[in-house]
Design a protein around this motif. Structure first.
Motif, mmCIF file in Angstrom:
data_model
loop_
_atom_site.group_PDB
_atom_site.id
_atom_site.type_symbol
_atom_site.label_atom_id
_atom_site.label_comp_id
_atom_site.label_asym_id
_atom_site.label_seq_id
_atom_site.Cartn_x
_atom_site.Cartn_y
_atom_site.Cartn_z
ATOM 1 N N MET A 207 44.399 39.739 31.541
ATOM 2 C CA MET A 207 43.586 39.370 32.693
ATOM 3 C C MET A 207 44.379 38.599 33.752
ATOM 4 O O MET A 207 44.100 38.715 34.948
ATOM 5 C CB MET A 207 42.390 38.531 32.246
ATOM 6 N N SER A 208 45.382 37.832 33.333
ATOM 7 C CA SER A 208 46.183 37.092 34.315
ATOM 8 C C SER A 208 46.946 38.057 35.212
ATOM 9 O O SER A 208 47.080 37.822 36.420
ATOM 10 C CB SER A 208 47.152 36.139 33.615
ATOM 11 N N PHE A 209 47.427 39.160 34.639
ATOM 12 C CA PHE A 209 48.106 40.180 35.442
ATOM 13 C C PHE A 209 47.126 40.809 36.423
ATOM 14 O O PHE A 209 47.428 40.982 37.604
ATOM 15 C CB PHE A 209 48.707 41.260 34.533
ATOM 16 N N ALA A 210 45.939 41.147 35.924
ATOM 17 C CA ALA A 210 44.914 41.738 36.794
ATOM 18 C C ALA A 210 44.566 40.801 37.939
ATOM 19 O O ALA A 210 44.429 41.228 39.097
ATOM 20 C CB ALA A 210 43.666 42.062 35.978
ATOM 21 N N LYS A 211 44.442 39.529 37.631
ATOM 22 C CA LYS A 211 44.025 38.563 38.642
ATOM 23 C C LYS A 211 45.112 38.305 39.678
ATOM 24 O O LYS A 211 44.833 38.166 40.871
ATOM 25 C CB LYS A 211 43.638 37.244 37.972
ATOM 26 N N ASN A 212 46.374 38.284 39.229
ATOM 27 C CA ASN A 212 47.463 37.844 40.103
ATOM 28 C C ASN A 212 48.270 38.966 40.746
ATOM 29 O O ASN A 212 48.949 38.729 41.737
ATOM 30 C CB ASN A 212 48.418 36.929 39.320
ATOM 31 N N VAL A 213 48.219 40.164 40.184
ATOM 32 C CA VAL A 213 49.074 41.254 40.686
ATOM 33 C C VAL A 213 48.276 42.398 41.293
ATOM 34 O O VAL A 213 48.719 43.034 42.251
ATOM 35 C CB VAL A 213 49.995 41.781 39.558
ATOM 36 N N ALA A 214 47.093 42.666 40.770
ATOM 37 C CA ALA A 214 46.308 43.817 41.235
ATOM 38 C C ALA A 214 45.894 43.663 42.700
ATOM 39 O O ALA A 214 45.621 42.558 43.164
ATOM 40 C CB ALA A 214 45.068 43.992 40.373
#
Length: 246
Positions: free
Chosen positions: A199-206
């Motif tokens: 979820m951190s990737f989704a929140k910060n990169v998407a």
């Protein structure tokens, strides 16, 4: 760049995809989240023809393709301009890191060996593994194997890269290096569809997040909209359960 219209897929009478509609523009990083078994992986496998759809149309690079009966030419068009990074690496166990990349270039793309080696070495250098080029998968960590998978997928600068839960098979301490490589690709403008539980990737990169459940797109929007102000009650329930992950 890519548009999917009314994609449906069933297995043994179980409707896994229930009329999916979405699109992705050049340079976007679309992250698909949702519970296991909701159809996320099946969606990716239909996009690159690892599965055959029951219905649906795909528009890719201005070509409209019937997903039920794609021609060999249409499949080749899509496969040559897309790449996929799998959950379990899918490396050849009897080939070195370098050979795992050159194999597809030489025999799949018809590239001469010398050029294929140069391309593969540049791809390995980008993920910081050039010094491991002569190592076999059994001599590498799971994180290193996955990063070689990323190098293999991106060696020819595909128009679109599909990531199918690329960190789910990794030990927690190895996840970070793979996500860093993915973030680098995003920063370079690589168009990506990423199925992940990170979820951190989704929140910060998407650039956009899609919440998937029971074969349907329940909600989509910018990461801030999905994570901070979800509108659908099912999205809220899902995020409340995994809140500690982001």
């Amino acid at each position: 760049m890519l548009q999917i219209k009314d994609l449906k897929k069933s297995f043994n009478g179980n409707e896994v995809l229930k009329g999916i509609n979405f699109k992705i523009d050049k340079g976007e990083v679309v992250v698909i989240i949702g519970p296991s078994g909701s159809g996320k992986t099946t969606l990716l496998r239909n996009i690159n023809f690892l599965e055959s759809a029951d219905s649906g149309i795909m528009k890719f690079q201005d070509e409209e393709i019937n997903l039920v009966n794609p021609t060999k030419k249409e499949k080749l068009l899509v496969r040559r301009q897309t790449a996929m990074v799998f959950q379990n690496y899918n490396l050849f166990k009897n080939k070195t890191a370098l050979e795992n990349i050159t194999e597809g270039l030489i025999f799949g793309q018809g590239i001469k060996k010398e050029q294929a080696v140069n391309l593969a070495e540049m791809a390995l250098d980008k993920v910081g593994l050039l010094d491991k080029k002569d190592f076999y998968p059994s001599q590498l960590s799971g994180g290193q194997q996955q990063r070689i998978g990323i190098a293999r997928a991106t060696v020819l600068n595909p128009a679109l890269v599909l990531f199918d839960e690329p960190t789910s098979a990794l030990d927690p301490e190895l996840v970070g290096t793979v996500l860093q490589d993915m973030k680098r690709l995003a920063d370079e403008g690589q168009t990506m569809i990423v199925v992940t539980h990170q979820m951190s990737f989704a929140k910060n990169v998407a650039t956009r997040v899609i919440f998937f459940d029971k074969g349907e797109i329940i909600e989509e929007g910018k990461p801030s909209e999905i994570f901070e102000h979800p509108q659908n009650i099912r999205t809220k329930e899902f995020l409340s359960v995994i809140a500690e992950d982001y």
